[in-house]
Design a protein around this motif. Structure first.
Motif, short mmCIF file in Angstrom:
data_model
loop_
_atom_site.label_atom_id
_atom_site.label_comp_id
_atom_site.label_asym_id
_atom_site.label_seq_id
_atom_site.Cartn_x
_atom_site.Cartn_y
_atom_site.Cartn_z
N ARG A 63 -7.18 -2.45 -1.69
CA ARG A 63 -7.29 -1.43 -0.54
C ARG A 63 -6.84 -2.62 0.59
O ARG A 63 -7.31 -4.34 0.21
CB ARG A 63 -8.88 -0.80 -0.54
N SER B 179 -5.86 8.31 -2.53
CA SER B 179 -6.30 7.99 -1.33
C SER B 179 -7.78 8.03 -1.88
O SER B 179 -8.22 9.55 -1.21
CB SER B 179 -5.58 8.68 -0.61
N ASN C 28 -8.79 7.42 3.96
CA ASN C 28 -7.50 6.19 3.37
C ASN C 28 -8.54 5.07 3.30
O ASN C 28 -8.26 4.56 3.76
CB ASN C 28 -7.00 6.26 4.74
N LEU D 241 1.38 7.98 -5.80
CA LEU D 241 0.00 8.60 -6.66
C LEU D 241 0.15 10.19 -7.07
O LEU D 241 -0.53 10.66 -8.50
CB LEU D 241 -1.11 8.88 -5.13
N MET E 188 1.19 -1.11 0.07
CA MET E 188 -0.03 0.16 0.02
C MET E 188 1.13 1.17 -0.20
O MET E 188 0.63 1.91 -0.83
CB MET E 188 -1.02 -0.05 1.31
N ARG F 53 1.25 3.89 -2.41
CA ARG F 53 0.85 5.63 -2.44
C ARG F 53 1.62 6.85 -2.28
O ARG F 53 1.04 7.69 -2.74
CB ARG F 53 0.47 5.69 -0.12
N ASP F 54 3.04 6.22 -2.06
CA ASP F 54 3.75 6.79 -2.21
C ASP F 54 4.12 7.93 -3.25
O ASP F 54 4.92 8.38 -4.04
CB ASP F 54 5.27 6.38 -2.12
N LEU G 264 -7.20 3.03 -2.28
CA LEU G 264 -6.12 3.35 -3.63
C LEU G 264 -6.86 3.24 -4.76
O LEU G 264 -6.57 2.40 -5.10
CB LEU G 264 -4.27 3.06 -2.93
#
Length: 540
Positions: free
Chosen positions: A481, A451, A465, A433, A426, A430-431, A468
């Motif tokens: 997710r 997110s 949150n 996006l 995840m 996320r890093d 994603l």
């Protein structure tokens, strides 16, 4: 009433659908008692009120009910209505809460998870509208579990196998028929006369209850009221271990039903339900209807059922559910809401009259008749649609795709993954996006990535949150997710969606059509390498 000293447990935070753990954990001294007492401490209106109680019949259900009854009596509950034998499907519980104006209900279920002494158990609290408690309520219950130092209990027990009234102390206990009220509700919503005529003259049907709670409900509705041949009913006897099976209605765990529906002599229509009766699947001869497609078809055709003949006010889907319903809603000029996973997020929209139909990709669909997903309702809606349209399931799907296009869709579950590895996947996505929009992978160009945050239009609450999302210019996307329904390790879910316009190819192989999206997801997230697996443990 007696007060018993206790000490807190640190793992009683409810997930998406209540508190779920292995049976052995719930059998730990004071574990269930602490959580139940926390409910009564958090919801003071239960004192002097009516409580609905029951479960899906899984192992430990009957023992847990007696414990809850004693704690309810000691906490001043005036009356408890409990299903005969301790049985009560989740949608029926929601209906009972609403019909009898109860303060709330306690539902004992781990839904589609396996049962038995080594299986799973679960408990959740439903509020006065019949729906699952909000995050604010479950958070308050969790906070109470962290500081609880005693619980209250009374002496006594109830014979759950005898319908009628009894008492524990000053609390009245009514053991009731768990099937009748819900079956009556279904008969008010759908055209049973027309469905019965079609079944008698023109439609063969089979239904798999998977040895779970829906068996008695399906027998009453399909056999007793609609005239289905009993030979078409499979695994209708509820068993504490679900017959050793896994009551999750999907191509992996409902193999017997799928084999029957894809045989040369297959019936016209097939369906199955899960452990507690809220999830379902629908099949036609030689075809499986994905839950996302089912929600879209129901939305487009709901007006064919008597209760919805004047149309619907709107529709909602969980964020990971395919966007097939969005296309239908736009064509119908009704609102379509995208919510986080968890049925509780539909409650405000339903109560405010903003939506009539709602559903999620994990085989849950329902309407404003209750505040839970309702598998039997969804199956009956399909039967009502078939009755009016007089087409096969396959023809209805093909017609639908020809009007709205097809959203090829699949969910890949990576189950019992080490928590740190699941979180690493995840974090990897996320890093990235902010940098993904505009990037091209093969023929796909990313249009947006985020997110997911939900702003409730009714009460203004915000849920952050929630998964994603990576969206492509073609209308395709993938979502990732962490699931809150497992009891061991972490379940990482990857949702794949490829959109084919209405004039495109609608009969492609599902896995082949989704393979490019899956490859892009793996390239971006490094999923398989991080979790050290060649592929998912379950594809549905």
């Amino acid at each position: 009433m007696t007060e018993i000293k206790t000490t807190p447990f640190d793992d009683q935070k409810p997930g998406t659908s209540g508190l779920r753990k292995k049976v052995g954990i719930f059998q730990t001294a004071n574990y269930l008692e602490n959580f139940v007492q926390a409910i009564f401490d958090t919801v003071p209106d239960l004192n002097g009120g009516l409580l609905i109680l029951g479960g899906d019949g899984r192992y430990h259900n009957d023992v847990a009910i007696q414990t809850i009854l004693r704690i309810a009596a000691a906490n001043g509950v005036a009356r408890v209505m409990v299903g005969h034998g301790g049985i009560l499907s989740t949608p029926a519980a929601s209906n009972m809460i609403r019909q009898y104006e109860a303060v709330g209900g306690i539902v004992l279920s781990a839904s589609h998870n396996p049962a038995g002494p080594d299986g799973d158990f679960g408990i959740k609290f439903n509020v006065a509208n019949g729906g699952p408690a909000s995050t604010a309520v479950t958070d308050a219950i969790f906070e109470r579990t962290k500081m609880i130092d005693h619980y209250r209990t009374a002496e006594g027990s109830v014979d759950l196998d005898v319908i009628g009234d009894s008492a524990i102390g000053d609390m009245q206990v009514t053991v009731f028929d768990p099937v009748a009220d819900h079956a009556d509700l279904m008969e008010r919503l759908f055209d049973f006369d027309a469905i019965r005529e079609m079944i008698a003259s023109d439609l063969s049907l089979c239904f798999d209850a998977m040895h779970a709670v829906t068996g008695p409900y399906a027998t009453e509705v399909f056999v007793n009221r609609l005239g289905v041949d009993p030979d078409g009913m499979m695994n209708v006897q509820p068993l504490p271990d679900f017959g050793g099976g896994h009551p999750d209605p999907n191509p992996v765990y409902a193999k017997t039903l799928f084999a029957r529906m894809f045989a040369d002599d297959a019936p016209d229509f097939g369906a199955a339900s899960d452990g507690d009766g809220d999830r379902y699947i629908v099949l036609g001869r030689g075809i499986y209807v994905s839950p996302s497609d089912s929600l879209a078809v129901i939305t487009a055709n709901a007006h064919l059922a008597p209760a919805y003949k004047n149309g619907i006010s709107g529709v909602a889907r969980s964020m990971p559910t395919s966007r097939a319903t969005d296309v239908v809603a736009k064509a119908m000029d009704v609102d379509c809401f995208e919510t986080p996973t968890g049925w509780k997020y539909f409650g405000n929209l339903l109560d405010a009259g903003r939506i009539t139909i709602c559903g999620e990709e994990s085989a849950g669909t329902s309407s404003d008749h209750v505040r839970e997903k309702d598998g039997l309702w969804a199956v009956l809606m399909w039967l009502n649609i078939l009755t009016v349209r007089r087409q096969s399931v396959m023809d209805i799907l093909r017609d639908h795709w020809g009007i709205y296009g097809r959203h090829y869709y699949s969910r890949h579950d990576y189950e019992e993954v080490a928590k740190d590895k699941a979180e690493a996947v995840m974090a990897t996505l996320r890093d990235q996006l902010a940098d993904l929009p505009g990037r091209q992978f093969g023929s796909e160009v990313i249009s947006d990535a985020d997110s997911f945050t939900y702003h409730d239009p009714i009460d203004g609450s915000v849920a952050e949150n929630q998964g994603l999302r990576v969206m492509f210019e073609s209308g395709s996307r993938f979502v990732m997710r962490l699931s809150g329904t497992g009891t061991a390790g972490a379940t990482l879910r990857l949702y794949l969606e490829a959109y084919e316009p209405k004039d495109g190819v609608h009969d492609a192989d599902l896995a082949e059509r989704l393979a490019p999206i899956a490859a892009i997801a793996d390239e971006i997230t490094n999923l398989k390498q991080i979790v050290m697996r060649d592929g998912p443990s379950l594809v549905s």
